[in-house]
Design a protein around this motif. Structure first.
Motif, mmCIF file in Angstrom:
data_model
loop_
_atom_site.group_PDB
_atom_site.id
_atom_site.type_symbol
_atom_site.label_atom_id
_atom_site.label_comp_id
_atom_site.label_asym_id
_atom_site.label_seq_id
_atom_site.Cartn_x
_atom_site.Cartn_y
_atom_site.Cartn_z
ATOM 1 N N ASP A 24 0.855 -1.184 0.000
ATOM 2 C CA ASP A 24 0.000 0.000 0.000
ATOM 3 C C ASP A 24 0.893 1.237 0.000
ATOM 4 O OD1 ASP A 24 -2.000 1.820 0.166
ATOM 5 O OD2 ASP A 24 -2.827 1.124 2.081
ATOM 6 N N ARG A 25 0.552 2.197 -0.824
ATOM 7 C CA ARG A 25 1.340 3.427 -0.894
ATOM 8 C C ARG A 25 1.248 4.222 0.405
ATOM 9 N NH1 ARG A 25 2.522 4.903 -6.219
ATOM 10 N NH2 ARG A 25 2.612 7.094 -5.598
ATOM 11 N N THR A 26 0.102 4.120 1.095
ATOM 12 C CA THR A 26 -0.070 4.862 2.345
ATOM 13 C C THR A 26 0.915 4.394 3.407
ATOM 14 O OG1 THR A 26 -2.415 5.114 1.826
ATOM 15 C CG2 THR A 26 -1.747 5.531 4.098
ATOM 16 N N ASP A 27 1.165 3.086 3.456
ATOM 17 C CA ASP A 27 2.113 2.564 4.446
ATOM 18 C C ASP A 27 3.512 3.115 4.214
ATOM 19 O OD1 ASP A 27 0.067 1.108 5.528
ATOM 20 O OD2 ASP A 27 0.549 -0.732 4.420
ATOM 21 N N VAL A 28 3.869 3.293 2.966
ATOM 22 C CA VAL A 28 5.208 3.812 2.666
ATOM 23 C C VAL A 28 5.334 5.254 3.138
ATOM 24 C CG1 VAL A 28 6.869 4.302 0.835
ATOM 25 C CG2 VAL A 28 5.440 2.253 0.698
ATOM 26 N N TYR A 29 4.365 6.061 2.783
ATOM 27 C CA TYR A 29 4.426 7.464 3.195
ATOM 28 C C TYR A 29 4.339 7.614 4.711
ATOM 29 C CZ TYR A 29 3.870 8.862 -1.682
ATOM 30 O OH TYR A 29 4.048 9.065 -3.033
ATOM 31 N N ALA A 30 3.383 6.892 5.343
ATOM 32 C CA ALA A 30 3.212 7.000 6.791
ATOM 33 C C ALA A 30 4.429 6.460 7.525
ATOM 34 C CB ALA A 30 1.953 6.252 7.217
ATOM 35 N N GLY A 31 4.977 5.326 7.060
ATOM 36 C CA GLY A 31 6.123 4.736 7.725
ATOM 37 C C GLY A 31 7.344 5.627 7.687
ATOM 38 N N PHE A 32 7.685 6.113 6.492
ATOM 39 C CA PHE A 32 8.842 7.003 6.392
ATOM 40 C C PHE A 32 8.586 8.328 7.113
ATOM 41 C CE2 PHE A 32 10.264 4.391 2.724
ATOM 42 C CZ PHE A 32 11.570 4.196 3.141
ATOM 43 N N GLY A 33 7.333 8.807 7.083
ATOM 44 C CA GLY A 33 7.029 10.054 7.785
ATOM 45 C C GLY A 33 7.222 9.927 9.288
#
Length: 309
Positions: A24-33
C-alpha cells in the motif's frame, strides 16, 4: 521497472531495495514520515536541551526550555519505532500493539509536562514514579511489536531466498541438491500408475483379439492383374549357411569334391618329395649320414608297401 514504479520516487526505491514491493502506498508514506519525524523530534529536543542549559539552573528560563526538550526526547523514541512497524509488512495485531504502546507513551509525556517542574523529582506531590512507570509500559509494548515485525520480515526474506533457489552449500561450496534422481523416478512412476495407455498411445484393453469393422477396408483396392513373384526355400541347411555368411567375423566353409583315397595319395607323394629334399641337402661328408641314407630310403619304401597292402 514499469513507468509507475519509475515515477514513485526515491522513498519507494528505498522501500523496494531494503524491504520489498510495497502493498500500500499509504504505508510507505506514513512509515517514512513517522520514522523521519521521530528522528527530527530527537534532534529538536537535543537543541532545546543545549539551549536551556545556557540559563541558570532551575531558573524560569531553564525550565521553559529544558521541559519541552525532555518531552520531545520522550516522544521521539516511540514515534521512530512506530514508523519501523508501519514500514514493515506486519500483521494487524502487531500494528495494534504498537499503536497502543505509542498512545500510552504519549499519555506519559503529557503527564510529565503537567507535573514538571513543580511536582517532579521530590517537589510537592511528586508524580515522577507514576509518569516513568506509565512511559515504561508503553515503551515495552512498542518495543515488543517492533521486534516481532523485524523477526517476521526476516523470516519472509529467508523464505523468498529459498524459493528463489539459493539453497545450501556443502563443505566444498557446491550446491546441495534437494531433489534426487530416485525421487524424480518415483514421481514419474506414481504419475504413470493410473494411465491406461500402451505403446503408441493406443488405449489399453484386457483381451488379445483384434476386431475390425466392415468399413475399415472400404477404401483399400487390390490389383489382381499385377504380376507376382514366388520365392521358395532351398532348405534349412541352405538358409543357415546363408545367415552364417551374412554374419561378420565368420568364414565360409569350402567343400572339396575329391575322394579320401586321392587326398591320401597326394599327401604321400608330398611327404616323399619333402624327405628326398631333406636327404639331398644333408651333409655328404658325415659318416653317419652316408650310412643311414640308403637305410632310410629302404625303410620308407617298406612303409609305403605295407600301407598299400
Amino acid at each position: 521497472m514499469s513507468a509507475e514504479q519509475a515515477s514513485d520516487g526515491y522513498l519507494f526505491d528505498l522501500y523496494r531495495r531494503y524491504i520489498g514491493e510495497p502493498e500500500d502506498r499509504t504505508d510507505v508514506y506514513a512509515g517514512f514520515g513517522l520514522f523521519l519525524g521521530g528522528i527530527g523530534l530527537a534532534v529538536i529536543g537535543l537543541v532545546l536541551f543545549l539551549w536551556g542549559n545556557t540559563f541558570e539552573a532551575r531558573s524560569p528560563g531553564y525550565f521553559a526550555w529544558v521541559g519541552p526538550a525532555y518531552a520531545l526526547a520522550m516522544t521521539a523514541l516511540p514515534v521512530t519505532m512506530f514508523g519501523i512497524v508501519t514500514l514493515l509488512p506486519s500483521e494487524r495485531r502487531v500494528l495494534y500493539a504498537s499503536t497502543g504502546g505509542v498512545t500510552i507513551t504519549i499519555a506519559a509525556v503529557v503527564g510529565f509536562l503537567v507535573a514538571y517542574p513543580k511536582d517532579w523529582n521530590g517537589y510537592r506531590n511528586d508524580y515522577t514514579v507514576e509518569v516513568i512507570a506509565t512511559y515504561a509500559v508503553g515503551l515495552a509494548f512498542i518495543t515488543a511489536s517492533t521486534g516481532a515485525a523485524l523477526i517476521a520480515h526476516y523470516l519472509t526474506m529467508a523464505q523468498r531466498a529459498d524459493a528463489a533457489g539459493t539453497g545450501t552449500t556443502d563443505a566444498d561450496g557446491n550446491d546441495d541438491p534437494e531433489i534426487t534422481d530416485a525421487q524424480i523416478q518415483r514421481d514419474i512412476d506414481d504419475a504413470m500408475e493410473d494411465v491406461e495407455l500402451s505403446w503408441g498411445g493406443v488405449e489399453k484393453t484386457e483381451h488379445r483379439r483384434l476386431s475390425f469393422s466392415n468399413d475399415d477396408f472400404d477404401d483399400v483396392s487390390v490389383d489382381t492383374d499385377a504380376g507376382t513373384t514366388t520365392t521358395r526355400s532351398a532348405g534349412v541347411d541352405a538358409q543357415v549357411a546363408g545367415l552364417n555368411g551374412l554374419k561378420g567375423g565368420e568364414t565360409k566353409t569350402i567343400t572339396s569334391s575329391a575322394t579320401v583315397d586321392d587326398q591320401t595319395a597326394k599327401l604321400k607323394a608330398l611327404r616323399k618329395q619333402k624327405r628326398a629334399e631333406e636327404l639331398a641337402t644333408a651333409d655328404d661328408d658325415g659318416s653317419i649320414a652316408t650310412v643311414t641314407k640308403p637305410v632310410s630310403i629302404l625303410i620308407e619304401q617298406f612303409r609305403d608297401l605295407a600301407k598299400r597292402n
